[in-house]
Design a protein around this motif. Structure first.
Motif, PDB file in Angstrom:
ATOM      1  N   PRO A   5       0.842  -1.201   0.000  1.00 24.54           N
ATOM      2  CA  PRO A   5       0.000   0.000   0.000  1.00 24.54           C
ATOM      3  C   PRO A   5       0.882   1.257   0.000  1.00 24.54           C
ATOM      4  CG  PRO A   5       0.029  -0.995   2.177  1.00 24.54           C
ATOM      5  CD  PRO A   5       0.822  -1.901   1.266  1.00 24.54           C
ATOM      6  N   LEU A   6       0.952   1.928  -1.136  1.00 27.63           N
ATOM      7  CA  LEU A   6       1.787   3.126  -1.236  1.00 27.63           C
ATOM      8  C   LEU A   6       1.110   4.342  -0.640  1.00 27.63           C
ATOM      9  CD1 LEU A   6       3.129   2.639  -4.853  1.00 27.63           C
ATOM     10  CD2 LEU A   6       4.346   2.247  -2.719  1.00 27.63           C
ATOM     11  N   ILE A   7      -0.196   4.415  -0.800  1.00 27.15           N
ATOM     12  CA  ILE A   7      -0.963   5.556  -0.298  1.00 27.15           C
ATOM     13  C   ILE A   7      -2.194   4.998   0.411  1.00 27.15           C
ATOM     14  CG2 ILE A   7      -2.246   7.633  -0.919  1.00 27.15           C
ATOM     15  CD1 ILE A   7      -0.509   7.831  -3.406  1.00 27.15           C
ATOM     16  N   ARG A   8      -2.419   5.442   1.617  1.00 26.95           N
ATOM     17  CA  ARG A   8      -3.573   4.972   2.384  1.00 26.95           C
ATOM     18  C   ARG A   8      -4.512   6.121   2.695  1.00 26.95           C
ATOM     19  NH1 ARG A   8      -1.513   0.694   6.880  1.00 26.95           N
ATOM     20  NH2 ARG A   8      -0.507  -0.709   5.429  1.00 26.95           N
ATOM     21  N   ASN A   9      -5.780   5.771   2.823  1.00 25.23           N
ATOM     22  CA  ASN A   9      -6.816   6.701   3.277  1.00 25.23           C
ATOM     23  C   ASN A   9      -6.984   7.928   2.384  1.00 25.23           C
ATOM     24  OD1 ASN A   9      -7.248   4.988   5.489  1.00 25.23           O
ATOM     25  ND2 ASN A   9      -5.611   5.998   6.628  1.00 25.23           N
ATOM     26  N   PHE A  10      -6.757   7.778   1.097  1.00 20.34           N
ATOM     27  CA  PHE A  10      -6.984   8.866   0.157  1.00 20.34           C
ATOM     28  C   PHE A  10      -7.910   8.380  -0.930  1.00 20.34           C
ATOM     29  CE2 PHE A  10      -3.161  10.594   2.035  1.00 20.34           C
ATOM     30  CZ  PHE A  10      -3.429  11.954   2.056  1.00 20.34           C
ATOM     31  N   ASN A  20       3.527  21.175 -13.682  1.00 21.42           N
ATOM     32  CA  ASN A  20       3.231  22.192 -14.693  1.00 21.42           C
ATOM     33  C   ASN A  20       1.850  22.809 -14.459  1.00 21.42           C
ATOM     34  OD1 ASN A  20       5.688  21.631 -15.975  1.00 21.42           O
ATOM     35  ND2 ASN A  20       4.747  19.962 -17.107  1.00 21.42           N
ATOM     36  N   ARG A  21       1.578  23.073 -13.198  1.00 19.01           N
ATOM     37  CA  ARG A  21       0.321  23.693 -12.757  1.00 19.01           C
ATOM     38  C   ARG A  21      -0.911  22.823 -12.989  1.00 19.01           C
ATOM     39  NH1 ARG A  21       0.920  30.082 -14.168  1.00 19.01           N
ATOM     40  NH2 ARG A  21       2.767  30.393 -12.902  1.00 19.01           N
ATOM     41  N   ARG A  22      -0.706  21.564 -13.304  1.00 20.42           N
ATOM     42  CA  ARG A  22      -1.810  20.634 -13.513  1.00 20.42           C
ATOM     43  C   ARG A  22      -1.858  19.660 -12.344  1.00 20.42           C
ATOM     44  NH1 ARG A  22      -2.958  15.618 -15.348  1.00 20.42           N
ATOM     45  NH2 ARG A  22      -0.816  14.989 -15.757  1.00 20.42           N
ATOM     46  N   PRO A  23      -3.045  19.485 -11.751  1.00 21.37           N
ATOM     47  CA  PRO A  23      -3.138  18.536 -10.642  1.00 21.37           C
ATOM     48  C   PRO A  23      -2.998  17.100 -11.141  1.00 21.37           C
ATOM     49  CG  PRO A  23      -5.311  19.395 -11.181  1.00 21.37           C
ATOM     50  CD  PRO A  23      -4.321  20.146 -12.036  1.00 21.37           C
ATOM     51  N   ILE A  24      -2.275  16.306 -10.383  1.00 16.13           N
ATOM     52  CA  ILE A  24      -2.142  14.882 -10.671  1.00 16.13           C
ATOM     53  C   ILE A  24      -2.843  14.149  -9.543  1.00 16.13           C
ATOM     54  CG2 ILE A  24      -0.530  12.958 -10.921  1.00 16.13           C
ATOM     55  CD1 ILE A  24       1.429  14.979 -12.112  1.00 16.13           C
ATOM     56  N   ARG A  25      -3.824  13.382  -9.895  1.00 21.10           N
ATOM     57  CA  ARG A  25      -4.632  12.667  -8.920  1.00 21.10           C
ATOM     58  C   ARG A  25      -3.926  11.374  -8.477  1.00 21.10           C
ATOM     59  NH1 ARG A  25      -8.158  16.336  -8.218  1.00 21.10           N
ATOM     60  NH2 ARG A  25      -9.079  17.341 -10.013  1.00 21.10           N
ATOM     61  N   VAL A  26      -4.303  10.892  -7.313  1.00 19.64           N
ATOM     62  CA  VAL A  26      -3.732   9.664  -6.757  1.00 19.64           C
ATOM     63  C   VAL A  26      -3.823   8.536  -7.780  1.00 19.64           C
ATOM     64  CG1 VAL A  26      -4.094   7.869  -5.007  1.00 19.64           C
ATOM     65  CG2 VAL A  26      -4.155  10.288  -4.352  1.00 19.64           C
ATOM     66  N   GLU A  27      -4.965   8.406  -8.421  1.00 18.05           N
ATOM     67  CA  GLU A  27      -5.193   7.350  -9.405  1.00 18.05           C
ATOM     68  C   GLU A  27      -4.193   7.428 -10.567  1.00 18.05           C
ATOM     69  OE1 GLU A  27      -9.329   5.951 -11.106  1.00 18.05           O
ATOM     70  OE2 GLU A  27      -8.862   8.002 -11.712  1.00 18.05           O
ATOM     71  N   GLU A  28      -3.923   8.625 -11.047  1.00 17.76           N
ATOM     72  CA  GLU A  28      -2.971   8.820 -12.148  1.00 17.76           C
ATOM     73  C   GLU A  28      -1.545   8.502 -11.694  1.00 17.76           C
ATOM     74  OE1 GLU A  28      -1.424  12.335 -15.164  1.00 17.76           O
ATOM     75  OE2 GLU A  28      -3.095  12.751 -13.821  1.00 17.76           O
ATOM     76  N   PHE A  29      -1.194   8.981 -10.500  1.00 20.16           N
ATOM     77  CA  PHE A  29       0.131   8.701  -9.950  1.00 20.16           C
ATOM     78  C   PHE A  29       0.367   7.204  -9.839  1.00 20.16           C
ATOM     79  CE2 PHE A  29       2.589   7.733  -6.066  1.00 20.16           C
ATOM     80  CZ  PHE A  29       3.830   8.192  -6.477  1.00 20.16           C
ATOM     81  N   LEU A  30      -0.584   6.496  -9.235  1.00 19.48           N
ATOM     82  CA  LEU A  30      -0.423   5.049  -9.050  1.00 19.48           C
ATOM     83  C   LEU A  30      -0.379   4.321 -10.392  1.00 19.48           C
ATOM     84  CD1 LEU A  30      -2.706   4.448  -5.943  1.00 19.48           C
ATOM     85  CD2 LEU A  30      -0.209   4.593  -6.029  1.00 19.48           C
TER      86      LEU A  30
END
Length: 83
Positions: A5-10, A20-30
């Motif tokens: 589990p790399l990221i929990r409770n998100f 580059n001023r664009r949000p990257i969501r947890v889903e995209e990162f993973l």
């Protein structure tokens, strides 16, 4: 590949980073982490030379998923002397 589990409770749609001023969501990162992990060579050690902090995080997490030792580059920060 390990099930770590790399990221929990998100929520998957939560913002993880900005690039580059664009949000990257947890889903995209993973997703990026998994794609990179799938493409890493089958070795015990990897060297992460990414200068970009986001890409460095992707590389670090990809190595974690593969249970590979992530060798870090030397710190380029100048050494301060208090003497």
């Amino acid at each position: 590949m390990a099930d770590i589990p790399l990221i929990r409770n998100f929520d998957a749609s939560a913002v993880f980073a900005f690039r580059n001023r664009r949000p990257i969501r947890v889903e995209e990162f993973l997703g990026e982490v998994r794609r990179l992990a799938d493409s890493l060579p089958d070795r015990r050690y990897v060297v992460n030379l990414c200068a970009d902090r986001y890409q460095f995080a992707v590389g670090l997490c990809a190595a974690l998923l593969r249970r590979q030792v992530n060798l870090l580059p030397p710190n380029a920060t100048p050494i301060c002397s208090n003497g």
